[in-house]
Design a protein around this motif. Structure first.
Motif, PDB file in Angstrom:
ATOM      1  N   LYS A   4       0.824  -1.210   0.000  1.00 58.16           N
ATOM      2  CA  LYS A   4       0.000   0.000   0.000  1.00 58.16           C
ATOM      3  C   LYS A   4       0.857   1.259   0.000  1.00 58.16           C
ATOM      4  CE  LYS A   4      -3.880  -2.139   2.407  1.00 58.16           C
ATOM      5  NZ  LYS A   4      -4.714  -2.108   3.618  1.00 58.16           N
ATOM      6  N   ASP A  16      -6.057   2.833   7.569  1.00 60.73           N
ATOM      7  CA  ASP A  16      -6.546   3.598   6.423  1.00 60.73           C
ATOM      8  C   ASP A  16      -6.780   5.057   6.789  1.00 60.73           C
ATOM      9  OD1 ASP A  16      -6.468   1.503   4.619  1.00 60.73           O
ATOM     10  OD2 ASP A  16      -8.457   0.804   5.186  1.00 60.73           O
ATOM     11  N   TYR A  41      -0.254   5.059   8.412  1.00 61.62           N
ATOM     12  CA  TYR A  41      -1.005   5.232   7.165  1.00 61.62           C
ATOM     13  C   TYR A  41      -0.113   4.939   5.960  1.00 61.62           C
ATOM     14  CZ  TYR A  41      -3.313   7.381   3.212  1.00 61.62           C
ATOM     15  OH  TYR A  41      -3.855   7.597   1.974  1.00 61.62           O
TER      16      TYR A  41
END
Length: 117
Positions: free
Chosen positions: A6, A70, A64
């Motif tokens: 991510k 998130d 994050y």
């Protein structure tokens, strides 16, 4: 997608949303454009000191950036609420700004939805 996977898309989004150029950001962070490009493309993950520079620069948390949450905010209460409820950061902020009577109505609506589901 794993948490570390991510990182690159989140970094790209932060750069895009800020409107800064990669060259300018690299200069501000004291890294080469090539290293920053590697971070954006997921070829490399920055060391801890570089992650801290990124969090300070963009005003987000390391959790994050690294995909552990998130919620990008540094507000611990909002992060905890997002992680606990699964709501987005924006939704939690909206709820926290609502009148108590409206929150109670929304709560009853959610409870009703749960019964008919």
């Amino acid at each position: 997608m794993s948490n570390i996977e991510k990182f690159a898309p989140r970094l790209r989004t932060l750069i895009d949303e800020s409107g800064i150029t990669v060259r300018s950001l690299a200069k501000d962070l004291n890294v080469s454009v090539g290293v920053l490009s590697d971070w954006q493309n997921g070829n490399k993950t920055p060391r801890g000191d570089s992650i801290m520079k990124l969090t300070e620069y963009f005003g987000v948390t390391a959790d994050y950036l690294l995909g552990l949450t998130d919620a990008s905010t540094i507000d611990a209460d909002i992060r905890i609420s997002c992680d606990t409820t699964g709501l987005s950061e924006k939704a939690v902020k909206i709820l926290s700004g609502m009148e108590k009577s409206d929150v109670e109505k929304l709560s009853k609506l959610i409870e009703f939805y749960s019964t008919i589901r």
